[in-house]
Write a protein that holds these residues in place. Structure first.
Motif, PDB file in Angstrom:
ATOM      1  N   PHE A  42       0.801  -1.219   0.000  1.00 52.17           N
ATOM      2  CA  PHE A  42       0.000   0.000   0.000  1.00 52.17           C
ATOM      3  C   PHE A  42       0.835   1.272   0.000  1.00 52.17           C
ATOM      4  O   PHE A  42       0.317   2.352  -0.191  1.00 52.17           O
ATOM      5  CB  PHE A  42      -0.949   0.015   1.200  1.00 52.17           C
ATOM      6  N   GLY A  43       2.121   1.156   0.249  1.00 55.37           N
ATOM      7  CA  GLY A  43       2.975   2.336   0.261  1.00 55.37           C
ATOM      8  C   GLY A  43       2.822   3.128   1.541  1.00 55.37           C
ATOM      9  O   GLY A  43       1.885   2.933   2.311  1.00 55.37           O
ATOM     10  N   GLY A  49      -0.416   4.668  -5.489  1.00 55.57           N
ATOM     11  CA  GLY A  49      -1.087   3.532  -4.861  1.00 55.57           C
ATOM     12  C   GLY A  49      -2.374   3.909  -4.171  1.00 55.57           C
ATOM     13  O   GLY A  49      -3.072   4.851  -4.549  1.00 55.57           O
ATOM     14  N   ILE A  50      -2.695   3.172  -3.141  1.00 54.09           N
ATOM     15  CA  ILE A  50      -3.959   3.361  -2.435  1.00 54.09           C
ATOM     16  C   ILE A  50      -4.009   4.708  -1.717  1.00 54.09           C
ATOM     17  O   ILE A  50      -5.070   5.301  -1.570  1.00 54.09           O
ATOM     18  CB  ILE A  50      -4.235   2.189  -1.474  1.00 54.09           C
ATOM     19  N   GLY A  51      -2.855   5.218  -1.309  1.00 50.14           N
ATOM     20  CA  GLY A  51      -2.832   6.531  -0.661  1.00 50.14           C
ATOM     21  C   GLY A  51      -3.317   7.612  -1.594  1.00 50.14           C
ATOM     22  O   GLY A  51      -4.060   8.515  -1.195  1.00 50.14           O
ATOM     23  N   SER A  52      -2.930   7.543  -2.856  1.00 52.94           N
ATOM     24  CA  SER A  52      -3.359   8.519  -3.860  1.00 52.94           C
ATOM     25  C   SER A  52      -4.861   8.422  -4.101  1.00 52.94           C
ATOM     26  O   SER A  52      -5.557   9.434  -4.191  1.00 52.94           O
ATOM     27  CB  SER A  52      -2.594   8.286  -5.157  1.00 52.94           C
ATOM     28  N   VAL A  53      -5.357   7.200  -4.204  1.00 50.96           N
ATOM     29  CA  VAL A  53      -6.790   6.992  -4.437  1.00 50.96           C
ATOM     30  C   VAL A  53      -7.603   7.516  -3.262  1.00 50.96           C
ATOM     31  O   VAL A  53      -8.619   8.201  -3.444  1.00 50.96           O
ATOM     32  CB  VAL A  53      -7.078   5.499  -4.690  1.00 50.96           C
ATOM     33  N   THR A  60     -12.713  14.692  -3.292  1.00 52.32           N
ATOM     34  CA  THR A  60     -13.966  14.719  -4.055  1.00 52.32           C
ATOM     35  C   THR A  60     -15.171  14.772  -3.126  1.00 52.32           C
ATOM     36  O   THR A  60     -16.107  15.556  -3.334  1.00 52.32           O
ATOM     37  CB  THR A  60     -14.059  13.482  -4.966  1.00 52.32           C
ATOM     38  N   ILE A  61     -15.163  13.937  -2.097  1.00 55.05           N
ATOM     39  CA  ILE A  61     -16.278  13.904  -1.149  1.00 55.05           C
ATOM     40  C   ILE A  61     -16.402  15.241  -0.421  1.00 55.05           C
ATOM     41  O   ILE A  61     -17.504  15.778  -0.255  1.00 55.05           O
ATOM     42  CB  ILE A  61     -16.111  12.744  -0.149  1.00 55.05           C
TER      43      ILE A  61
END
Length: 71
Positions: A42-43, A49-53, A60-61
């Motif tokens: 996950f970094g 990775g998932i941190g960026s997502v 966005t939310i």
């Protein structure tokens, strides 16, 4: 210094002869391997990775909530 050396040596002798201590030491090694694997998968940063997502999703939310509140 000699006293500390003797205490350390005795502790290692007890650990070597204590089967429960060996098992708990193995659990520590396994836990460290799991932490390393999760870190690698996950970094540790938000650049990829998932941190960026997750960072993009939270942004966005937050934007949509701000829009809904101001409307």
């Amino acid at each position: 210094m000699l006293k500390l050396y003797i205490q350390t040596t005795e502790a290692f002798k007890r650990l070597r002869s204590d089967n429960d201590g060996v098992v708990s030491f193995e659990y520590v090694i396994v836990a460290a391997c799991i932490v390393a694997a999760v870190s690698a998968a996950f970094g540790t940063g938000t650049a990829s990775g998932i941190g960026s997502v997750l960072s993009a999703s939270i942004t966005t939310i937050a934007g949509k909530v701000a829009t809904a509140v101001s409307a």
